[in-house]
Design an enzyme around this catalytic site. Structure first.
Site, PDB file in Angstrom:
ATOM      1  N   LYS A   1      -7.086   7.924  -0.122  1.00  0.00           N
ATOM      2  CA  LYS A   1      -7.532   6.971   0.902  1.00  0.00           C
ATOM      3  C   LYS A   1      -9.086   7.329   1.405  1.00  0.00           C
ATOM      4  O   LYS A   1     -10.183   7.092   0.822  1.00  0.00           O
ATOM      5  CB  LYS A   1      -6.622   6.295   1.785  1.00  0.00           C
ATOM      6  CG  LYS A   1      -5.344   5.965   0.976  1.00  0.00           C
ATOM      7  CD  LYS A   1      -4.832   4.931   1.975  1.00  0.00           C
ATOM      8  CE  LYS A   1      -3.210   4.563   1.214  1.00  0.00           C
ATOM      9  NZ  LYS A   1      -3.604   3.636   0.203  1.00  0.00           N
TER      10      LYS A   1
ATOM     11  N   PHE B   1       7.004   6.206   1.565  1.00  0.00           N
ATOM     12  CA  PHE B   1       6.298   5.788   0.485  1.00  0.00           C
ATOM     13  C   PHE B   1       5.068   6.712   0.157  1.00  0.00           C
ATOM     14  O   PHE B   1       4.186   6.981   0.727  1.00  0.00           O
ATOM     15  CB  PHE B   1       5.444   4.450   1.067  1.00  0.00           C
ATOM     16  CG  PHE B   1       4.651   3.580   0.044  1.00  0.00           C
ATOM     17  CD1 PHE B   1       5.328   3.006  -1.009  1.00  0.00           C
ATOM     18  CD2 PHE B   1       3.302   4.022  -0.102  1.00  0.00           C
ATOM     19  CE1 PHE B   1       4.431   2.236  -1.880  1.00  0.00           C
ATOM     20  CE2 PHE B   1       2.463   3.459  -1.101  1.00  0.00           C
ATOM     21  CZ  PHE B   1       3.201   2.579  -2.079  1.00  0.00           C
TER      22      PHE B   1
ATOM     23  N   ASP C   1       2.208  14.651   3.075  1.00  0.00           N
ATOM     24  CA  ASP C   1       1.344  13.691   2.731  1.00  0.00           C
ATOM     25  C   ASP C   1       0.515  12.956   3.839  1.00  0.00           C
ATOM     26  O   ASP C   1       1.046  11.962   4.590  1.00  0.00           O
ATOM     27  CB  ASP C   1       2.403  12.736   2.003  1.00  0.00           C
ATOM     28  CG  ASP C   1       1.523  11.636   1.318  1.00  0.00           C
ATOM     29  OD1 ASP C   1       0.219  11.216   1.686  1.00  0.00           O
ATOM     30  OD2 ASP C   1       2.313  10.821   0.774  1.00  0.00           O
TER      31      ASP C   1
END
Length: 405
Positions: free
Chosen positions: A255, A141, A226
């Site tokens: 984030k 994801f 990531d």
């Protein structure tokens, strides 16, 4: 109708139904706790998918934002501003890298990483134009843009968005042999999550990341990590890659970099990689804006103390010990994760992940489901041990009630 029902009905009437939130309407929040419009308090055990590592309303971050709001919030990249150079230098140093390319959202940063890897492949490695390949992992994801969902294996994320972007090779996560076999002379990058969050907090086998690093060095391929969810303290280290002593060629961050205050993301790498860009070839109006830089600089300063990484490590050990006990009790099939991050597979007969999340919500704990009967636990790193134990007690109660029922 109650205030909650009215708010949800209004939201559903005028917004696209691309999310299926739990039926709680948050009004205020502080630390690890949120309060809804009815005045009921909930323990946040999701932390905005790790965007809120430092808790809701963290005073250091709020004060940094307020101070910058009084000065200047946006210049666009048409001009320099006085927070930009310090942000780039501090973030590069935190990562042990040389250069930063700031963006806003995690998906933007992943898109930037893909573009960077391709451009590096053509300009530096010498891959023929249009032939660059990037190896990715199944069950990944990385975001929801058209290019990113082109290499997703999740039908919900991918269906109905074709035609899909070519140039990606998908291999099983954690399978170094399959990754090696997929790499060719036209491979420019391997893009991986050191821990797959959306897939259920999947931790790869020991030695996997180290082997990926070894293979990419041997083949002159960029290793792109990531760390949007796994990075910045969540796993007990600044970066999840550190658990195997691995330093990638490129970090993709987001984030928690914005502290839950503003969206901030970045690609961080060497001058040899990010130096491929020339003016006008890539950009973002809001990327690296003064407000974002001010908040991110405070985040970086907080991480430099090591306090949050240590809390995640110590409380994470406690979390996984307690969850491990549940795994032996007949209600939990498996527990995975690292630091203050866990994926918990509930025995399907006890309910779906959504149903378990709703039952926990009724007891004042907020988590989120993924993939069937899995729930994810990722509280803010500032959570107190007593609060964490209380949240785990509610999970035991939910599972115990279902077992007895």
């Amino acid at each position: 109708m109650s205030r909650t029902q009215e708010a949800i009905a209004s939201a559903e009437a005028r917004s696209a139904h691309n999310y299926h939130p739990l039926p709680v309407v948050v009004a205020t929040a502080e630390g690890a706790w949120m309060t809804d419009v009815e005045g009921r308090r909930y323990l946040d055990m999701l932390a905005g998918y790790s965007a809120l590592n430092f808790g809701h309303g963290n005073r250091r971050l709020i004060e940094a934002a307020k101070a910058q709001l009084e000065r200047v919030t946006l210049t666009s990249r048409a001009f320099y501003h006085d927070r930009f150079a310090d942000f780039c230098a501090q973030l590069a140093d935190l990562c042990g890298m040389e250069m930063v390319l700031p963006m806003n959202t995690g998906a933007e940063a992943v898109e930037t990483a893909v573009k960077t890897a391709r451009k590096w492949g053509y300009r530096v490695k010498g891959v023929p134009d249009g032939m660059a390949k990037i190896v990715v992992a199944a069950d990944n994801f990385h975001g929801r843009t058209t290019t990113i969902v082109s290499f997703s294996t999740d039908p919900e994320a991918r269906a109905d968005y074709g035609p899909y972007t070519p140039g990606f090779e998908i291999v099983p996560y954690g399978d170094a042999a399959a990754l090696e076999e997929a790499m060719t002379e036209n491979t420019v990058a391997v893009l991986l999550e050191p821990i797959q969050g959306e897939a259920g907090v999947l931790v790869p086998p020991p030695g996997y990341l180290a082997r990926v690093r070894e293979l990419t060095r041997e083949r002159n391929v960029l290793f792109v990590a990531d760390e949007i969810q796994s990075g910045l303290g969540r796993t007990g280290r600044t970066f999840a890659c550190e658990h195997e002593g691995v330093v990638p060629d490129m970090y993709v961050l987001g984030k928690a970099l914005g502290g839950g205050v503003v969206p901030v993301s970045a690609v961080v790498s060497s001058e040899a990689v990010l130096g491929v860009y020339r003016p006008g070839e890539h950009g973002s109006t809001f990327g690296g804006n003064p407000l974002a830089c001010a908040v991110a600089l405070e985040v970086i300063a907080m991480l430099r103390t090591g306090e949050y990484q240590q809390r995640a490590a110590e409380l994470g050990d406690h979390l996984h010990h307690e969850l491990g006990l549940l795994a032996g009790g007949g209600a939990v099939e498996a527990v995975r994760g690292r630091g203050l991050w866990a994926g918990v597979d509930i025995v399907p007969a006890l309910g779906t992940g959504r149903q378990i999340s709703e039952r926990l919500m009724e007891r004042g704990v907020l988590v989120k489901d993924t993939h069937g009967s899995t729930i994810r636990i990722a509280p803010p790193l500032v959570i107190g041990k007593e609060d964490l134990d209380w949240g785990l007690e509610q999970l035991r109660a939910v599972l115990g009630d279902r077992v007895r029922g």
